[in-house]
Write an enzyme that holds these catalytic residues in place. Sequence first.
Site, PDB file in Angstrom:
ATOM      1  N   HIS A  70       0.813  -1.218   0.000  1.00 13.74           N
ATOM      2  CA  HIS A  70       0.000   0.000   0.000  1.00 13.74           C
ATOM      3  C   HIS A  70       0.850   1.273   0.000  1.00 13.74           C
ATOM      4  O   HIS A  70       0.334   2.360  -0.253  1.00 13.74           O
ATOM      5  CB  HIS A  70      -1.010  -0.007   1.164  1.00 13.74           C
ATOM      6  CG  HIS A  70      -0.435   0.248   2.514  1.00 13.74           C
ATOM      7  ND1 HIS A  70      -0.207  -0.752   3.435  1.00 13.74           N
ATOM      8  CD2 HIS A  70      -0.051   1.398   3.122  1.00 13.74           C
ATOM      9  CE1 HIS A  70       0.274  -0.230   4.551  1.00 13.74           C
ATOM     10  NE2 HIS A  70       0.377   1.079   4.391  1.00 13.74           N
ATOM     11  N   ASP A 116      -0.195  -7.655   1.404  1.00 12.29           N
ATOM     12  CA  ASP A 116       0.292  -6.271   1.481  1.00 12.29           C
ATOM     13  C   ASP A 116       1.815  -6.261   1.654  1.00 12.29           C
ATOM     14  O   ASP A 116       2.345  -5.964   2.727  1.00 12.29           O
ATOM     15  CB  ASP A 116      -0.391  -5.553   2.635  1.00 12.29           C
ATOM     16  CG  ASP A 116      -0.056  -4.057   2.692  1.00 12.29           C
ATOM     17  OD1 ASP A 116       0.417  -3.521   1.670  1.00 12.29           O
ATOM     18  OD2 ASP A 116      -0.276  -3.443   3.747  1.00 12.29           O
ATOM     19  N   SER A 216       4.320   2.200   8.236  1.00 13.83           N
ATOM     20  CA  SER A 216       3.975   1.154   7.271  1.00 13.83           C
ATOM     21  C   SER A 216       5.172   0.728   6.429  1.00 13.83           C
ATOM     22  O   SER A 216       5.987   1.557   6.022  1.00 13.83           O
ATOM     23  CB  SER A 216       2.871   1.646   6.331  1.00 13.83           C
ATOM     24  OG  SER A 216       1.616   1.578   6.943  1.00 13.83           O
TER      25      SER A 216
END
Length: 260
Positions: A70, A116, A216
Site C-alpha cells: 500500500h 500487502d 507502514s
Amino acid sequence: MAAQLMLLTLALVAGSAYTLPSRIVGGELTTIDKYPSIVAVEFQSIWAGSWSQSCAANILTSRYVLSAAHCFASNVGSHLRRVRAGSSYRNTGGIIGYVDAYFNHPTYGSNGYDGDISVIRLIGGLEYSPVVKPGTIVAQGVSIPDGLPVVHAGWGTTSQGGSLSSQLRDVTIYTINNELCAARYLTLPWPLVVTENMICAGILDVGGKDACQGDSGGPLYYGEILVGVVSWGHGCANATFPGVSTAVSPYNDWIVSLVI
C-alpha cells in the site's frame, strides 16, 4: 523457540478509529546502528516537488528493499518514491536510493490487506556500511509462535493522529494468536479480515504500544530476523485490536524469486 525459526539470509552479491494503511507508540528513541537494515521511504509531492518520509522498508540486498504494497500504489510512478538509508533522522542524513521499479504481490487487493507486501528495485546499489546492511528474513513456511517478543522500528507518529517522530524509535510487543485476533476484528461494525498471512502483535487488553501512521512497510523483528512488515490496524496501540503486519514467511519464495 529460536530453533523454530529457520533463517534465510539474503546476502546476495552487489547487490475514524478505522485506520488502515500506514500505521511508534509507547517506544523509545533509538539509532540506526541498531537497525541498519531499515530505510525510510520518501514520497515526492507532485505539487510542491519536495520529498518527505511516509513509510519505511527493509534492505534485502544493495539494490532491493522490502516494504508494504500500500506504500507503492499501482497508480503512483516509481519516480515519486525514493529511500533514505543509514540515518537515524527523518528526512535528513544518510544516503539516497531512487526507485527503479516495484513489484506488489499479485494477491494484494483481492482480500482486504492480504498480500500487502512489495519488493522494490533501486536504480543504483546502496553502499554498505556499519549503518547500511542487508537484513535477514524468516524462511518460507515458518509459523511464528504466539507470545513471541518482537520489535517495531520506525519514524511514525507517537500517538494516533499525532506528529511523526524526527528520530528513529523502537518498541517491544508480543505476537498474538491469529485466530483470536481475527475474531476480534470481525466484531467491528465494518469487519476487517485477518488472514493466515498476517501477524498480530501488541499488548493484548492493555495496549499502549504499537506501530502507527508513517511506520507502514517497516520491520517487525524477532531478534535480528525480519518476520513481518507493518501493514494495518484499528487505530494505534488499541488494547482490544492489535496491530497487524504482513507475515514475511508465506512470501519468502516469491521475494527470493524477484531478488535473485
